[in-house]
Structures are given as structure tokens and as C-alpha cells.
Design a protein around this motif. Structure first.
Motif, PDB file in Angstrom:
ATOM      1  N   GLY A  15      15.947   2.905  10.499  1.00 18.91           N
ATOM      2  CA  GLY A  15      15.695   2.552   9.103  1.00 18.91           C
ATOM      3  C   GLY A  15      14.261   2.701   8.650  1.00 18.91           C
ATOM      4  O   GLY A  15      13.903   2.287   7.537  1.00 18.91           O
ATOM      5  N   TYR A  16      13.381   3.281   9.471  1.00 15.28           N
ATOM      6  CA  TYR A  16      12.005   3.528   9.049  1.00 15.28           C
ATOM      7  C   TYR A  16      11.972   4.733   8.103  1.00 15.28           C
ATOM      8  O   TYR A  16      12.606   5.760   8.382  1.00 15.28           O
ATOM      9  CB  TYR A  16      11.109   3.821  10.250  1.00 15.28           C
ATOM     10  N   PRO A  17      11.234   4.656   6.994  1.00 18.33           N
ATOM     11  CA  PRO A  17      11.146   5.813   6.084  1.00 18.33           C
ATOM     12  C   PRO A  17      10.383   6.957   6.742  1.00 18.33           C
ATOM     13  O   PRO A  17       9.553   6.748   7.630  1.00 18.33           O
ATOM     14  CB  PRO A  17      10.386   5.244   4.874  1.00 18.33           C
ATOM     15  N   ILE A  18      10.675   8.195   6.325  1.00 17.51           N
ATOM     16  CA  ILE A  18      10.000   9.374   6.867  1.00 17.51           C
ATOM     17  C   ILE A  18       9.192  10.029   5.755  1.00 17.51           C
ATOM     18  O   ILE A  18       9.759  10.592   4.809  1.00 17.51           O
ATOM     19  CB  ILE A  18      11.004  10.381   7.464  1.00 17.51           C
ATOM     20  N   HIS A  19       7.873   9.948   5.890  1.00 13.43           N
ATOM     21  CA  HIS A  19       6.976  10.548   4.899  1.00 13.43           C
ATOM     22  C   HIS A  19       6.318  11.816   5.413  1.00 13.43           C
ATOM     23  O   HIS A  19       5.550  12.444   4.666  1.00 13.43           O
ATOM     24  CB  HIS A  19       5.885   9.551   4.498  1.00 13.43           C
ATOM     25  N   GLY A  20       6.591  12.172   6.655  1.00  9.14           N
ATOM     26  CA  GLY A  20       5.968  13.373   7.179  1.00  9.14           C
ATOM     27  C   GLY A  20       6.423  13.687   8.594  1.00  9.14           C
ATOM     28  O   GLY A  20       7.064  12.870   9.255  1.00  9.14           O
ATOM     29  N   VAL A  21       6.092  14.910   9.017  1.00  6.97           N
ATOM     30  CA  VAL A  21       6.480  15.402  10.346  1.00  6.97           C
ATOM     31  C   VAL A  21       5.244  15.973  11.030  1.00  6.97           C
ATOM     32  O   VAL A  21       4.415  16.631  10.382  1.00  6.97           O
ATOM     33  CB  VAL A  21       7.572  16.487  10.240  1.00  6.97           C
ATOM     34  N   MET A  22       5.146  15.713  12.321  1.00 11.89           N
ATOM     35  CA  MET A  22       4.063  16.268  13.124  1.00 11.89           C
ATOM     36  C   MET A  22       4.655  17.087  14.270  1.00 11.89           C
ATOM     37  O   MET A  22       5.672  16.703  14.854  1.00 11.89           O
ATOM     38  CB  MET A  22       3.180  15.154  13.692  1.00 11.89           C
ATOM     39  N   ASP A  30       0.846  -1.202   0.000  1.00  6.09           N
ATOM     40  CA  ASP A  30       0.000   0.000   0.000  1.00  6.09           C
ATOM     41  C   ASP A  30       0.880   1.250   0.000  1.00  6.09           C
ATOM     42  O   ASP A  30       1.250   1.764   1.053  1.00  6.09           O
ATOM     43  CB  ASP A  30      -0.916   0.004   1.213  1.00  6.09           C
ATOM     44  N   PRO A  31       1.233   1.768  -1.169  1.00  5.83           N
ATOM     45  CA  PRO A  31       2.111   2.951  -1.272  1.00  5.83           C
ATOM     46  C   PRO A  31       1.523   4.213  -0.648  1.00  5.83           C
ATOM     47  O   PRO A  31       2.240   5.189  -0.440  1.00  5.83           O
ATOM     48  CB  PRO A  31       2.269   3.125  -2.799  1.00  5.83           C
ATOM     49  N   THR A  32       0.187   4.205  -0.351  1.00  2.51           N
ATOM     50  CA  THR A  32      -0.409   5.415   0.242  1.00  2.51           C
ATOM     51  C   THR A  32      -0.169   5.509   1.753  1.00  2.51           C
ATOM     52  O   THR A  32      -0.459   6.543   2.356  1.00  2.51           O
ATOM     53  CB  THR A  32      -1.929   5.447  -0.010  1.00  2.51           C
ATOM     54  N   LEU A  33       0.331   4.450   2.369  1.00  2.00           N
ATOM     55  CA  LEU A  33       0.589   4.467   3.818  1.00  2.00           C
ATOM     56  C   LEU A  33       1.699   5.463   4.132  1.00  2.00           C
ATOM     57  O   LEU A  33       2.731   5.491   3.463  1.00  2.00           O
ATOM     58  CB  LEU A  33       0.991   3.065   4.299  1.00  2.00           C
ATOM     59  N   LYS A  34       1.470   6.291   5.118  1.00  2.00           N
ATOM     60  CA  LYS A  34       2.444   7.318   5.502  1.00  2.00           C
ATOM     61  C   LYS A  34       3.113   6.948   6.830  1.00  2.00           C
ATOM     62  O   LYS A  34       2.432   6.679   7.814  1.00  2.00           O
ATOM     63  CB  LYS A  34       1.767   8.684   5.664  1.00  2.00           C
ATOM     64  N   CYS A  35       4.453   6.942   6.821  1.00  2.00           N
ATOM     65  CA  CYS A  35       5.243   6.779   8.052  1.00  2.00           C
ATOM     66  C   CYS A  35       5.693   8.171   8.489  1.00  2.00           C
ATOM     67  O   CYS A  35       6.455   8.835   7.766  1.00  2.00           O
ATOM     68  CB  CYS A  35       6.448   5.876   7.813  1.00  2.00           C
ATOM     69  N   VAL A  36       5.217   8.596   9.648  1.00  2.00           N
ATOM     70  CA  VAL A  36       5.504   9.967  10.088  1.00  2.00           C
ATOM     71  C   VAL A  36       6.299   9.942  11.400  1.00  2.00           C
ATOM     72  O   VAL A  36       6.302   8.948  12.136  1.00  2.00           O
ATOM     73  CB  VAL A  36       4.206  10.793  10.273  1.00  2.00           C
ATOM     74  N   VAL A  37       6.957  11.077  11.683  1.00  2.00           N
ATOM     75  CA  VAL A  37       7.682  11.263  12.944  1.00  2.00           C
ATOM     76  C   VAL A  37       7.065  12.459  13.659  1.00  2.00           C
ATOM     77  O   VAL A  37       6.444  13.315  13.019  1.00  2.00           O
ATOM     78  CB  VAL A  37       9.191  11.490  12.711  1.00  2.00           C
ATOM     79  N   SER A  38       7.221  12.498  14.974  1.00  5.74           N
ATOM     80  CA  SER A  38       6.680  13.622  15.742  1.00  5.74           C
ATOM     81  C   SER A  38       7.813  14.320  16.491  1.00  5.74           C
ATOM     82  O   SER A  38       8.797  13.681  16.900  1.00  5.74           O
ATOM     83  CB  SER A  38       5.622  13.131  16.738  1.00  5.74           C
ATOM     84  N   TYR A  39       7.679  15.629  16.650  1.00  8.07           N
ATOM     85  CA  TYR A  39       8.669  16.424  17.370  1.00  8.07           C
ATOM     86  C   TYR A  39       7.967  17.208  18.471  1.00  8.07           C
ATOM     87  O   TYR A  39       6.985  17.926  18.213  1.00  8.07           O
ATOM     88  CB  TYR A  39       9.398  17.395  16.445  1.00  8.07           C
ATOM     89  N   ALA A  40       8.464  17.066  19.726  1.00  8.17           N
ATOM     90  CA  ALA A  40       7.907  17.799  20.869  1.00  8.17           C
ATOM     91  C   ALA A  40       9.016  18.574  21.558  1.00  8.17           C
ATOM     92  O   ALA A  40      10.158  18.089  21.663  1.00  8.17           O
ATOM     93  CB  ALA A  40       7.251  16.832  21.852  1.00  8.17           C
ATOM     94  N   ARG A  41       8.679  19.776  22.019  1.00  7.79           N
ATOM     95  CA  ARG A  41       9.666  20.615  22.711  1.00  7.79           C
ATOM     96  C   ARG A  41       8.952  21.507  23.701  1.00  7.79           C
ATOM     97  O   ARG A  41       7.822  21.944  23.453  1.00  7.79           O
ATOM     98  CB  ARG A  41      10.435  21.493  21.720  1.00  7.79           C
ATOM     99  N   ILE A  42       9.622  21.754  24.819  1.00  6.40           N
ATOM    100  CA  ILE A  42       9.143  22.747  25.780  1.00  6.40           C
ATOM    101  C   ILE A  42      10.352  23.538  26.259  1.00  6.40           C
ATOM    102  O   ILE A  42      11.443  22.972  26.437  1.00  6.40           O
ATOM    103  CB  ILE A  42       8.386  22.095  26.960  1.00  6.40           C
ATOM    104  N   SER A  43      10.198  24.839  26.429  1.00  3.88           N
ATOM    105  CA  SER A  43      11.336  25.700  26.767  1.00  3.88           C
ATOM    106  C   SER A  43      11.758  25.567  28.213  1.00  3.88           C
ATOM    107  O   SER A  43      12.947  25.618  28.531  1.00  3.88           O
ATOM    108  CB  SER A  43      11.005  27.167  26.476  1.00  3.88           C
ATOM    109  N   PHE A  44      10.774  25.395  29.107  1.00  2.00           N
ATOM    110  CA  PHE A  44      11.109  25.400  30.533  1.00  2.00           C
ATOM    111  C   PHE A  44      10.319  24.314  31.245  1.00  2.00           C
ATOM    112  O   PHE A  44       9.092  24.300  31.214  1.00  2.00           O
ATOM    113  CB  PHE A  44      10.788  26.771  31.148  1.00  2.00           C
ATOM    114  N   ASP A  45      11.021  23.391  31.860  1.00  2.38           N
ATOM    115  CA  ASP A  45      10.398  22.302  32.600  1.00  2.38           C
ATOM    116  C   ASP A  45      11.072  22.176  33.960  1.00  2.38           C
ATOM    117  O   ASP A  45      11.443  21.099  34.385  1.00  2.38           O
ATOM    118  CB  ASP A  45      10.514  20.993  31.820  1.00  2.38           C
ATOM    119  N   GLY A  46      11.275  23.334  34.620  1.00  5.37           N
ATOM    120  CA  GLY A  46      12.082  23.330  35.834  1.00  5.37           C
ATOM    121  C   GLY A  46      11.311  23.327  37.131  1.00  5.37           C
ATOM    122  O   GLY A  46      11.899  23.131  38.179  1.00  5.37           O
ATOM    123  N   ARG A  47      10.027  23.552  37.103  1.00  5.27           N
ATOM    124  CA  ARG A  47       9.293  23.654  38.367  1.00  5.27           C
ATOM    125  C   ARG A  47       8.798  22.281  38.839  1.00  5.27           C
ATOM    126  O   ARG A  47       9.135  21.824  39.921  1.00  5.27           O
ATOM    127  CB  ARG A  47       8.130  24.631  38.231  1.00  5.27           C
TER     128      ARG A  47
END
Length: 556
Positions: free
Chosen positions: A146-153, A68-85
């Protein structure tokens, strides 16, 4: 479209994943609870980084893509500036949870999670390791496994970038391969569309302008409060109570002792060990490390001053502004300890002066065993923890043959330390006594007597009417100045000799209060080395001081 076979595979995979999630959920809960108990952000972040648990292998995923060439393998990116409390990484947890749910709703397969916790995206000096890894993986077209990257979240575009340079780098690597999808809070967006690069730059510029405006307001508020002498610490500073004004005496005493010891030769490493053993924690609840101890001891707050970017905050008369909080040490002590620490590290923040040793004579003792060829081993001996069944705590031994030693000489630590300390104390006392004895008597006694005699004679003749007033008052200031000069020199000489004599009686008493580094420094100044000859296995014969041959730095 997904075929029935592929859907069946995915359903079985989902069932397999759910089975693992049920097991993994309990494990994850336990791990997370343990991580929270340990107050370890990194352990928690690690649960939300890399490939999700239960994911099919890269080969299986590529097989599904072939079906199924329409299947998308995506990666996610999360960030927070301050996690000190709270230090619970709740920000990145929330972001990844939302993105995982969104990926499932689109039928996308989430294959990798990138996480930069407690890191700003607007500061040039902050390196976001996972963001940099994301860019490399986008260029390569696949994740480290080795997983392909078809998108970013991303939860929002400002989680990924806040500076134009980062936006341009991200867009370049994202569009390095065709057909990728991007999703954030605005939905699915086409980053390949004409004009999107300019649109992105405008958004970044607006976000950056707002960030810098907030930073300027924060800096101005910070400086204004400092000028009023108010505390500007976001956290309770070590040494003070929660109000940041009154001293917490146990911590303040620890700081005072540390300042005194560092000025007198103790290392930051020793202070760090001492504070760890005492159970002291930083304002954020972490064990002290070398740099955090250094920051405490060089903080101008200790003496009531405030620094902004290394410069003291001064009033209109160029005098340091004094804060409203109670002080731990005097300004003189603060200048002294800061100069000592800066001199050691040359302002680099890197510990200098060699390794901080745990045992008194490590590297000072040398093996005096005779080798098979008739030569002397002469290798430096190392301090080690003694076996638990022995009555003493540590020992010194020659290295093993594979490490360049002969492994023939072994000395119990307590007796060796005690004997060498006694020798060094006696040597230091003799040197102090010799210094006091060798210090010659003040050699200007005759000059002082002559000056006093001349002044006395002038006064006698003036009283007898033999000298006119103008002559008397013209010559008296010169004679007074000469007497004062000689007496000052005499007092200085007497003080020097008294200090040398006082040192003789103080050495043994002061020795016990010295830190290990201070003792080692005095020993290494006094002794070139100590040759330790083998004396049989420990416990088999009485400790023999004759087998320790000190080589003094100065001749007897």
C-alpha cells in the motif's frame, strides 16, 4: 520543502531505522552467512526483495506525504542475467546498495525493492516475475503493502528492459500516473518529455542488436568447437573430471548402472533418490532433481556424440561427430535409454506412469476386514513407516474411517513383503517353466530331413555320373538355400526355448537386483490384488500368512 516537524519525524524514523539496522544488520549477517552456507540464491535474494526492514507503515508514510507533498516514495529494480558461478547474488546486492544510497542523497523514501536474479531480459521465453509485478504496481499506483509509487530507480536502463515490447509496456505503466521520477546511471530523467519514447526505442534497438550479435558469435563458436569434437560445456559435466575429457569413475559407474536400470524398467524418480542418498551433486553443486537426472541420462555426450538443439552434430558424410572425451556408454545404449525415457514422458519432460511408491505393496494390498453391515472393506492399504520401538521398519494399514477406510487391518511390512515376493517368484518360475514346456517341439524336422536327403541323393548321383554337371549345379543352389532356411528356423526355435528355460533359473537371482519399481511392475502383472484379513494388533500374535489371500492375474 520539508518542515521542521516533518524533518524531526524523519530523523526519529531514521534513528529508529538505524537502531533496527544495527540489530537487523547482525541478523542479516547471520542470515546471509547461513544462506551462503546453504548455497541458496533464493534465500539471499529474499533479503533484497520487498519493503526494507524498519520502514514506517503505509499510514504513517501517507501522513508524512500529507504534511509534505514534495516527499517522493520510490521503488528500486535490480536484475542480473547470470548468477551461476558464485551463486552469492552479489550483482543484485551491489545494485540495490547503490540505489539505496542514491535515494538517500535525493531525500527520497525507498519503499519497495524488486529483484529478478539470474534472469535474462533479452529472451522472450524468460518470465521476470518481479518486473511483471513492478508493471502491475505502477498501474495500481502503489506497492503490494500500500505504499504509493512516485518513482523508479534502476542501476541502468538495460536492467529494466532490453526488448522494445518491454520498453513500451514499462513506459505505458510508468506514465499512467503524473509526476513520477526515474533515475539510473544517467541521472534523473524525464520519461514524460516529448520524443523520449523514440529515444528509448533507439537505445533499446541498439542494445538488442549488440546482444543478438554476441549470441550469433557464441552459437557459431559453439558449433565450430562441436564439429572439432571439443567439449563445449561451461561446467564440468557429471561423470567427467575437471578437464571434461577423462571419466570420474565413481560418477561414470553411477550413470552406467542408471542407464542399465532405466532400460530395464527403473524410474527416473528411483534413480534421483538413489543419487541423492549417495550424495552426488550436479555440476553446479546442487542435489539432483528429476529433470537434472533425466538430462544426464539423455545427454548424447555419454556415448561421445554432441547435440545442438536436439539434433546430432554430423560431419560431411552425415555421420555423428565423435568427441575427444572418454565415453560412458555405447551409442546403442544411449539410443535405447533415450527412447525409453522419451516414450515414458512423450517428450514433455513430465514424469508419467503414476506415483513412485516407497513401499513394495502400497496400493496392491486390499483390506479384507468385515464391516458392520457384513460387507468387505476392500480399500487399498497404504505403506507407512513403523514405530521406532518395533523390530521392523514399515507396515501396511487400512486408511482411517475419515479417509474412507475402516482402520481395522494392520500388517507388518517385512513379513508381508517377504511372503508375497516368495509367492510371486514361484509363480514367475512356474510361468516360465510352463512357457518352456508349452513351447512345442520344432515341427519341421521331417522337412529338414527330406531336404538333406534330396541334396545327398543329388550329390550321390552326380558322383556316380548319373547326373550331368549342368543339371547338378543348376539344382544344388536351391537345395542349399532350402537347407539353410530350415536350419535357421530350427536354431531360432531352439534359442527361444533355451531362453524360456534359462528364465526359470534366473528369476530368483535377478529379483534381488531389481529396483522397487521393477518389482512392483512384475507383482502387478502377476497379481490382481492381495486380500489382507485382520489378525489382531501387531506383536500380539504370530504373523499368519493364511490371512493373506493373493488373487492371481491368471488362473492356476
Amino acid at each position: 520543502m520539508l518542515t521542521p516537524d516533518v524533518l524531526g519525524d524523519l530523523h526519529r524514523t531514521e534513528h529508529h531505522q538505524n537502531h533496527h539496522k544495527q540489530i537487523g544488520c547482525l541478523q542479516s549477517t547471520n542470515i546471509t552467512q547461513g544462506a551462503r552456507e546453504l548455497n541458496s540464491q533464493e534465500a539471499i535474494v529474499g533479503l533484497h526483495r520487498g519493503s526494507p526492514e524498519g520502514l514506517p507503515s503505509p499510514a504513517e508514510v501517507r501522513a508524512k506525504l500529507a504534511a509534505d507533498p514534495t516527499l517522493k516514495c520510490v521503488v528500486s529494480y535490480a536484475r542480473i542475467s547470470f548468477d551461476g558461478r558464485k551463486k552469492d547474488a552479489h550483482g543484485i546486492e551491489d545494485q540495490h546498495r547503490e540505489m539505496t544510497a542514491a535515494a538517500r542523497s535525493f531525500g527520497w523514501l525507498l519503499v519497495y525493492r524488486y529483484t529478478d536474479n539470474d534472469k535474462s531480459a533479452s529472451r522472450e521465453d524468460v518470465i521476470r516475475d518481479d518486473f511483471e509485478q513492478l508493471l502491475r504496481d505502477l498501474q495500481a499506483g502503489q506497492t503490494p503493502e500500500g505504499y504509493p509509487i512516485h518513482g523508479v530507480m534502476a542501476a541502468n536502463d538495460d536492467r529494466l528492459y532490453r526488448r522494445p515490447a518491454d520498453w513500451e509496456r514499462y513506459l505505458k505503466e510508468f506514465t499512467a500516473h503524473e509526476g513520477r521520477v526515474y533515475h539510473d546511471s544517467n541521472g534523473i530523467q524525464d520519461l514524460y518529455a516529448e520524443g523520449f519514447e523514440i529515444k528509448g526505442l533507439v537505445g533499446v534497438a541498439m542494445s538488442l542488436a549488440e546482444t543478438r550479435k554476441k549470441q550469433r558469435r557464441s552459437k557459431q563458436s559453439h558449433r565450430s568447437r562441436a564439429m572439432r569434437g571439443e567439449s563445449v560445456s561451461a561446467w564440468r559435466p557429471f561423470g567427467w573430471e575437471d578437464d571434461k575429457l577423462a571419466l570420474r569413475e565413481t560418477e561414470a559407474d553411477a550413470i552406467r548402472t542408471a542407464v542399465h536400470d532405466v532400460i530395464n524398467g527403473a524410474s527416473i524418480g528411483e534413480i534421483t533418490t538413489r543419487w541423492k542418498e549417495a550424495g552426488y551433486l550436479t555440476a553446479r553443486g546442487n542435489p539432483f532433481q528429476y529433470n537434472t537426472v533425466k538430462q544426464v541420462l539423455t545427454n548424447a555426450r555419454l556415448c561421445g556424440y554432441r547435440e545442438v538443439k536436439g539434433e546430432l552434430v554430423r560431419d560431411g558424410d552425415d555421420q555423428p561427430v565423435v568427441g575427444l572425451w572418454e565415453t560412458v556408454i555405447t551409442p546403442k545404449q544411449w539410443y535405447a535409454v533415450k527412447a525409453v525415457i522419451k516414450g515414458r514422458g512423450r517428450g514433455t519432460g513430465i514424469p508419467t506412469g503414476g506415483m513412485v511408491h516407497k513401499y513394495l505393496l502400497t496400493g496392491v494390498l486390499r483390506c479384507g476386514a468385515t464391516l458392520d453391515d457384513g460387507s468387505t472393506c476392500n480399500n487399498k492399504m497404504t505403506g507407512v513407516k513403523a514405530n521406532e520401538w518395533l523390530t521392523y521398519k514399515h507396515a501396511y494399514l487400512c486408511k482411517r474411517t475419515v479417509d474412507g477406510g475402516c482402520n481395522k487391518t494392520y500388517k507388518r511390512g517385512d513379513e508381508t513383503d517377504r511372503h508375497i515376493e516368495r509367492l510371486v517368484i514361484v509363480k514367475l518360475e512356474r510361468q516360465a517353466a510352463a512357457a518352456a514346456k508349452e513351447l512345442p517341439d520344432w515341427g519341421r524336422t521331417e522337412e529338414l530331413e527330406m531336404a538333406l536327403k534330396r541334396r545327398s541323393e543329388l550329390e550321390r548321383r552326380w558322383q556316380a555320373g548319373e547326373v550331368e554337371d549342368d543339371t547338378f549345379y543348376r539344382n544344388l543352389p536351391g537345395l542349399d538355400s532350402r537347407v539353410k532356411e530350415l536350419r535357421t528356423d530350427q536354431a531360432k526355435h531352439l534359442a527361444t526355448k533355451a531362453a524360456a528355460e534359462e528364465a526359470t533359473a534366473d528369476i530368483a537371482t535377478a529379483w534381488e537386483s531389481r529396483t522397487l519399481t521393477q518389482k512392483r511392475t512384475l507383482i502387478k502383472k502377476t497379481l490382481v490384488t492381495i486380500i489382507a484379513k485382520p489378525g489382531g494388533k501387531t506383536g500380539r500374535r504370530k504373523f499368519d500368512v493364511e490371512l493373506l489371500n493373493p488373487i492371481w492375474a491368471t488362473a492356476e
